[in-house]
Design a protein around this motif. Structure first.
Motif, short mmCIF file in Angstrom:
data_model
loop_
_atom_site.label_atom_id
_atom_site.label_comp_id
_atom_site.label_asym_id
_atom_site.label_seq_id
_atom_site.Cartn_x
_atom_site.Cartn_y
_atom_site.Cartn_z
N TYR A 1 -16.68 12.35 25.21
CA TYR A 1 -17.49 12.29 23.78
C TYR A 1 -18.85 12.33 23.95
CZ TYR A 1 -13.31 9.27 22.79
OH TYR A 1 -12.24 9.00 22.31
N ARG A 2 -19.63 13.01 23.43
CA ARG A 2 -21.39 13.50 23.47
C ARG A 2 -22.36 12.09 22.38
NH1 ARG A 2 -22.12 18.12 20.79
NH2 ARG A 2 -20.79 18.92 20.02
N TRP A 3 -23.27 11.87 22.93
CA TRP A 3 -23.83 10.22 22.47
C TRP A 3 -24.87 11.45 21.90
CZ3 TRP A 3 -22.38 5.66 22.35
CH2 TRP A 3 -21.28 5.17 23.58
N ALA A 4 -25.00 11.22 21.33
CA ALA A 4 -26.94 10.66 21.04
C ALA A 4 -28.08 10.28 21.58
CB ALA A 4 -26.91 9.89 19.70
N THR B 1 -25.56 15.51 24.47
CA THR B 1 -26.15 15.23 24.04
C THR B 1 -25.37 15.43 22.88
OG1 THR B 1 -27.51 17.12 23.21
CG2 THR B 1 -27.79 15.31 24.79
N ALA B 2 -25.68 14.90 22.08
CA ALA B 2 -23.90 14.44 20.31
C ALA B 2 -25.40 15.60 19.72
CB ALA B 2 -23.73 13.83 20.00
N ASP B 3 -24.73 15.99 18.61
CA ASP B 3 -25.57 16.97 17.98
C ASP B 3 -26.11 16.22 16.75
OD1 ASP B 3 -25.28 19.59 18.94
OD2 ASP B 3 -23.08 19.78 17.12
N ALA C 1 -25.74 10.03 16.72
CA ALA C 1 -23.56 10.14 16.90
C ALA C 1 -23.22 10.08 17.88
CB ALA C 1 -23.47 11.32 16.02
N VAL C 2 -22.00 9.68 17.76
CA VAL C 2 -20.95 9.48 19.29
C VAL C 2 -20.26 11.31 19.04
CG1 VAL C 2 -20.05 7.91 18.76
CG2 VAL C 2 -19.18 8.59 21.13
N GLU C 3 -20.00 11.76 19.18
CA GLU C 3 -18.97 12.99 19.35
C GLU C 3 -18.35 13.87 20.12
OE1 GLU C 3 -21.54 15.51 18.21
OE2 GLU C 3 -22.87 15.01 16.13
N PHE D 1 -15.72 15.85 21.72
CA PHE D 1 -15.74 17.49 22.25
C PHE D 1 -14.53 17.50 22.80
CE2 PHE D 1 -17.39 17.72 26.07
CZ PHE D 1 -17.61 16.64 27.02
#
Ligand SMILES: C[S@@+](CC[C@H](N)C(=O)[O-])C[C@H]1O[C@@H](n2cnc3c(N)ncnc32)[C@H](O)[C@@H]1O
Length: 221
Positions: free
Chosen positions: A178-181, A160-162, A166-168, A170
């Protein structure tokens, strides 16, 4: 199908980098994850629910897309699922075949699946969609929809994104990721014609840096 704004050469470079990176770490990765599922009851619970829904629907096999060394493929098989694996990395495929000779594994890309329209009852993409650049994820979800039968099920697992929507990118230890909400990825699933069934977010264990998310959806029009 390519994003019209994207240079095909960029995609080639990107996919090749992912394949080489996983070929390089295939043995170490296999050892790292070999017994992981045994200590992850929530992960097993999601896989069990998914396998049961696919079996109830009776519409075709499950493809484990980005199967790596095949541990999820093998776990689903122990639950009685008809399942096979596909991965970009030839080394991962070789290891999966050696470890689980009774199951079928082939090289292939999430972005252009070697599977006919509507052939699958289920798709699991367990920490593999994380390597697709976000701009290309809608196309990949479209590809998933193409190969799933009506009422077929899709299960995604990812970090998970912080931020809440968002998509971040990492610092994944193997290659770009990529981490995703969960709600952001869930929205893309809905846009691609999927109906959300459930989402689960669990806190990181001591050996994990991020929360983990699981989205379960179905191709129901
Ligand atoms: C983090 S590993 C997860 C492997 C496996 N699902 C598991 O949980 O053990 C990510 C896997 O996705 C594969 N992968 C990444 N991008 C891919 C793509 N575009 N097409 C197919 N496989 C891909 C990699 O080769 C790698 O084996």
């Amino acid at each position: 199908m390519l994003d019209s704004t994207e240079d095909p050469a960029d995609r080639y470079v990107d996919v090749t980098a992912t394949r080489i990176a996983y070929d390089d770490v295939a043995e170490r990765y296999t050892e790292l994850v070999r017994h992981q599922l045994a200590g992850q009851p929530l992960d097993r619970a999601m896989l069990a629910v998914f396998a049961e829904l696919v079996a109830d629907n009776g519409s075709g096999p499950i493809a484990d897309l980005g199967c790596g060394p095949g541990r999820i493929t093998a776990h689903l098989a122990t639950l009685g699922a008809r399942v096979f694996g596909i991965d970009l990395s030839p080394r991962m495929i070789a290891l999966a075949r050696a470890e689980y000779p009774h199951l079928s594994f082939d090289q292939g890309s999430l972005e252009q699946l070697p599977i006919g329209d509507g052939e699958l009852g289920g798709i699991v993409a367990w920490y593999s969609l994380i390597h697709i650049p976000p701009a290309r994820v809608p196309q990949v979800l479209g590809e998933f929809s193409r190969v799933l039968a009506d009422k077929g099920h899709l299960l995604l697992a990812f970090q998970t994104a912080d931020a809440s929507d968002a998509v971040e990118a990492f610092d994944h230890k193997v290659t770009r990721a990529y981490r995703w909400a969960p709600k952001k990825l869930a929205r893309l699933l809905t846009d691609a014609g999927f109906t959300m069934i459930t989402r689960m977010v669990r806190e990181p264990r001591p050996d994990e840096r991020f929360g983990q998310a699981y989205l379960l959806a179905a191709k129901v029009r």
